[in-house]
Design a protein around this motif. Structure first.
Motif, PDB file in Angstrom:
ATOM      1  N   PRO A 350       0.895  -1.158   0.039  1.00  0.00           N
ATOM      2  CA  PRO A 350      -0.143  -0.165   0.028  1.00  0.00           C
ATOM      3  C   PRO A 350       0.726   1.386   0.162  1.00  0.00           C
ATOM      4  N   ALA A 351       0.075   2.394  -0.532  1.00  0.00           N
ATOM      5  CA  ALA A 351       0.813   3.605  -0.492  1.00  0.00           C
ATOM      6  C   ALA A 351       1.213   4.232   0.870  1.00  0.00           C
ATOM      7  N   LYS A 352       0.252   4.053   1.658  1.00  0.00           N
ATOM      8  CA  LYS A 352       0.389   4.826   3.004  1.00  0.00           C
ATOM      9  C   LYS A 352       0.199   3.761   4.169  1.00  0.00           C
ATOM     10  N   GLY A 353       1.036   4.297   5.534  1.00  0.00           N
ATOM     11  CA  GLY A 353       0.509   3.488   6.595  1.00  0.00           C
ATOM     12  C   GLY A 353       1.818   2.930   7.003  1.00  0.00           C
ATOM     13  N   GLY A 354       1.981   2.653   8.218  1.00  0.00           N
ATOM     14  CA  GLY A 354       3.037   2.163   9.268  1.00  0.00           C
ATOM     15  C   GLY A 354       2.876   0.902   9.959  1.00  0.00           C
ATOM     16  N   HIS A 355       3.412   0.843  11.169  1.00  0.00           N
ATOM     17  CA  HIS A 355       3.614  -0.396  11.791  1.00  0.00           C
ATOM     18  C   HIS A 355       2.196  -0.689  12.400  1.00  0.00           C
ATOM     19  N   PHE A 356       1.307   0.376  12.692  1.00  0.00           N
ATOM     20  CA  PHE A 356      -0.046   0.002  13.299  1.00  0.00           C
ATOM     21  C   PHE A 356      -0.916   0.117  12.017  1.00  0.00           C
ATOM     22  N   ALA A 357      -0.945  -0.612  11.307  1.00  0.00           N
ATOM     23  CA  ALA A 357      -1.571  -0.489   9.881  1.00  0.00           C
ATOM     24  C   ALA A 357      -2.963  -0.187   9.857  1.00  0.00           C
ATOM     25  N   ALA A 358      -3.688  -1.083  10.815  1.00  0.00           N
ATOM     26  CA  ALA A 358      -5.177  -1.006  10.574  1.00  0.00           C
ATOM     27  C   ALA A 358      -5.499   0.216  11.491  1.00  0.00           C
ATOM     28  N   TRP A 359      -4.775   0.744  12.573  1.00  0.00           N
ATOM     29  CA  TRP A 359      -5.190   2.035  13.135  1.00  0.00           C
ATOM     30  C   TRP A 359      -4.672   3.124  12.347  1.00  0.00           C
ATOM     31  N   GLU A 360      -3.678   3.326  11.800  1.00  0.00           N
ATOM     32  CA  GLU A 360      -3.288   4.396  11.047  1.00  0.00           C
ATOM     33  C   GLU A 360      -4.292   4.515   9.639  1.00  0.00           C
ATOM     34  N   GLN A 361      -4.484   3.445   9.081  1.00  0.00           N
ATOM     35  CA  GLN A 361      -5.215   3.360   7.796  1.00  0.00           C
ATOM     36  C   GLN A 361      -6.043   2.596   7.660  1.00  0.00           C
ATOM     37  N   PRO A 362      -7.427   2.871   8.296  1.00  0.00           N
ATOM     38  CA  PRO A 362      -8.323   1.671   8.368  1.00  0.00           C
ATOM     39  C   PRO A 362      -9.178   1.390   7.144  1.00  0.00           C
ATOM     40  N   GLU A 363      -9.075   2.318   6.244  1.00  0.00           N
ATOM     41  CA  GLU A 363      -9.818   2.118   4.897  1.00  0.00           C
ATOM     42  C   GLU A 363      -9.041   1.295   4.146  1.00  0.00           C
ATOM     43  N   ILE A 364      -7.533   1.457   4.217  1.00  0.00           N
ATOM     44  CA  ILE A 364      -6.812   0.686   3.306  1.00  0.00           C
ATOM     45  C   ILE A 364      -6.581  -0.820   4.164  1.00  0.00           C
ATOM     46  N   PHE A 365      -6.474  -0.840   5.452  1.00  0.00           N
ATOM     47  CA  PHE A 365      -6.468  -2.131   5.963  1.00  0.00           C
ATOM     48  C   PHE A 365      -7.638  -2.989   5.507  1.00  0.00           C
ATOM     49  N   VAL A 366      -8.831  -2.381   5.582  1.00  0.00           N
ATOM     50  CA  VAL A 366     -10.202  -3.269   5.151  1.00  0.00           C
ATOM     51  C   VAL A 366     -10.094  -3.517   3.971  1.00  0.00           C
ATOM     52  N   SER A 367      -9.517  -2.598   2.854  1.00  0.00           N
ATOM     53  CA  SER A 367      -9.340  -2.861   1.542  1.00  0.00           C
ATOM     54  C   SER A 367      -8.325  -4.185   1.284  1.00  0.00           C
ATOM     55  N   GLU A 368      -7.256  -4.343   2.019  1.00  0.00           N
ATOM     56  CA  GLU A 368      -6.318  -5.323   2.040  1.00  0.00           C
ATOM     57  C   GLU A 368      -6.885  -6.733   2.408  1.00  0.00           C
ATOM     58  N   MET A 369      -7.662  -6.746   3.614  1.00  0.00           N
ATOM     59  CA  MET A 369      -8.407  -7.674   4.155  1.00  0.00           C
ATOM     60  C   MET A 369      -9.262  -8.384   2.896  1.00  0.00           C
ATOM     61  N   ARG A 370     -10.165  -7.506   2.253  1.00  0.00           N
ATOM     62  CA  ARG A 370     -10.695  -7.931   1.009  1.00  0.00           C
ATOM     63  C   ARG A 370     -10.000  -8.498  -0.049  1.00  0.00           C
ATOM     64  N   GLY A 371      -8.973  -8.026  -0.433  1.00  0.00           N
ATOM     65  CA  GLY A 371      -8.074  -8.333  -1.399  1.00  0.00           C
ATOM     66  C   GLY A 371      -7.551  -9.816  -0.975  1.00  0.00           C
ATOM     67  N   TRP A 372      -7.118  -9.950   0.013  1.00  0.00           N
ATOM     68  CA  TRP A 372      -6.376 -11.262   0.560  1.00  0.00           C
ATOM     69  C   TRP A 372      -7.495 -12.246   0.588  1.00  0.00           C
ATOM     70  N   ALA A 373      -8.565 -11.955   1.224  1.00  0.00           N
ATOM     71  CA  ALA A 373      -9.738 -12.998   1.260  1.00  0.00           C
ATOM     72  C   ALA A 373     -10.183 -13.282  -0.128  1.00  0.00           C
ATOM     73  N   SER A 374     -10.304 -12.358  -0.948  1.00  0.00           N
ATOM     74  CA  SER A 374     -10.770 -12.681  -2.419  1.00  0.00           C
ATOM     75  C   SER A 374      -9.712 -13.630  -3.279  1.00  0.00           C
ATOM     76  N   ALA A 375      -8.551 -13.461  -2.730  1.00  0.00           N
ATOM     77  CA  ALA A 375      -7.558 -14.303  -3.579  1.00  0.00           C
ATOM     78  C   ALA A 375      -7.665 -15.745  -2.898  1.00  0.00           C
ATOM     79  N   PHE A 376      -8.154 -15.946  -1.698  1.00  0.00           N
ATOM     80  CA  PHE A 376      -8.072 -17.157  -0.979  1.00  0.00           C
ATOM     81  C   PHE A 376      -9.515 -17.812  -1.548  1.00  0.00           C
ATOM     82  N   LYS A 377      -9.426 -18.946  -2.269  1.00  0.00           N
ATOM     83  CA  LYS A 377     -10.352 -19.729  -2.837  1.00  0.00           C
ATOM     84  C   LYS A 377     -11.011 -20.718  -2.114  1.00  0.00           C
ATOM     85  N   GLY A 378     -10.539 -21.082  -1.195  1.00  0.00           N
ATOM     86  CA  GLY A 378     -10.910 -21.914  -0.194  1.00  0.00           C
ATOM     87  C   GLY A 378     -12.579 -22.007   0.286  1.00  0.00           C
TER      88      GLY A 378
END
Length: 378
Positions: A350-378
């Motif tokens: 991601p373009a922004k964020g640090g060690h406290f990723a979910a806290w610093e950038q909650p919208e980006i973090f949520v997007s990352e969770m969605r992207g990862w979950a979508s990549a998982f096909k189980g």
């Protein structure tokens, strides 16, 4: 031992808040640093600014209300009371998602992500992006109990998390972690592979030890790691060797507790040298105040004593996702990570964020969770 899950509401007494303000009023300050920056730690004027706001303007009740807006519970696992959030999505296809924080973080890191994860249609997603959200507080942190004996390692915490998910009725889950949440999540996957479908990490110590002739790209990373060890790891040495000695100051002085954490905000957040550029001072103090009111400075530090020198990142065959935020202290190359996790299904920087990723950038973090979950096909 009981398997009961009991609803929980945070209710700090007014006497505790009055005591905090009185202690802040009586602060005995050290002399100022002899440099003009943060080389020796939090500058005196910065500390005074933070403490003045904490004493005169900060409102814990606002934070308490925000926490209590979500369903919270406690349950006894392996003799210890564990505090956790459990937010079930209204969508039947929602996937159970276990989120684990680290130090000096807390369950607060994920608070502004809950709505986007559990109710995606109201936050730019679709029903297929829905999660049931489970956020436990690590033993010794926040409103979880403090261990009274040794042995609460990341492995034991992982076993406790497996029991928690079983108690909540989830046969399989997705699991995510950063900081201490990262080795806890890895150990959960290694020790309970039948319970974990895929993991996601935003801190990964996949640094190979067998590179004798590093490329220029690798050398830059090795130099950054060496600099980090030289200047930014004194806290971990102290917490992993003498947490009790440190704890007397953290338990007795709210200023000591605040600066012990605020220093990490400065160096670990994506904030251009000022944590207030990453989030409001009130938000920064929410986390500090949680540590103070629960007197968890010492008990949280003991996790370092238990596990810091034994942290392992074993190779895993199950699907793994990685989000490498730009201001994370360790930024391994993808090819290094693939040596540990050959089934790497998701990688993003991601373009922004640090060690406290979910806290610093909650919208980006949520997007990352969605992207990862979508990549998982189980």
């Amino acid at each position: 031992m009981t398997d009961a899950i009991t609803p929980f509401t945070i209710a700090i007494t007014e006497a505790d808040l009055t005591d905090l303000r009185a202690r802040l009023e009586r602060t005995r300050w050290p002399d100022a640093e002899t440099v003009e920056d943060w080389q020796q730690g939090v500058p005196l004027e910065t500390a005074k600014m933070v403490v003045h706001h904490w004493r005169t303007a900060y409102d814990w009740r606002r934070c308490e209300a925000a926490l209590n807006a979500w369903p919270q519970f406690r349950t006894q696992i392996d003799g210890l009371g564990i505090h956790f959030f459990h937010v079930r999505s209204r969508h039947p296809q929602a996937k159970p998602l276990l989120l684990t924080h680290g130090w000096p973080g807390s369950v607060l890191e994920f608070l502004n992500c809950i709505a986007g994860l559990a109710d995606p249609e109201a936050h730019g997603g679709t029903a297929n992006d829905a999660f049931h959200v489970i956020i436990p507080a690590l033993p010794g942190y926040g409103f979880s109990d403090k261990p009274s004996g040794t042995g609460w390692t990341v492995e034991r915490i992982a076993d406790a998390w497996a029991m928690l998910m079983d108690r909540l009725g989830y046969d399989r889950c997705l699991a995510q972690g950063g900081d201490w949440g990262s080795p806890v999540t890895v150990m959960l996957a290694q020790r309970h592979p039948d319970r974990v479908q895929s993991i996601h990490l935003n801190l990964i110590a996949a640094v190979p030890q067998d590179i004798t002739d590093p490329t220029a790209e690798e050398q830059v990373i090795f130099d950054a790691i060496a600099d980090h060890k030289r200047w930014n790891t004194g806290y971990s040495t102290q917490q992993s060797t003498r947490p009790q000695t440190l704890g007397y100051g953290l338990a007795d002085s709210p200023v000591a507790q605040a600066m012990w954490i605020y220093d990490k905000y400065r160096f670990w957040m994506d904030c251009d040298g000022d944590p207030r550029k990453a989030m409001s001072l009130d938000a920064l103090l929410d986390n500090v105040t949680l540590y103070w009111l629960t007197n968890s400075g010492t008990s949280s530090a003991r996790l370092y004593w238990e596990s810091f020198h034994q942290v392992r990142y074993p190779a895993l065959e199950l699907p793994v996702g990685i989000s490498l935020f730009p201001h994370e202290s360790i930024r391994p190359l993808r090819r290094w990570v693939e040596r540990l996790y050959p089934n790497l299904i998701y990688w993003n920087e991601p373009a922004k964020g640090g060690h406290f990723a979910a806290w610093e950038q909650p919208e980006i973090f949520v997007s990352e969770m969605r992207g990862w979950a979508s990549a998982f096909k189980g």
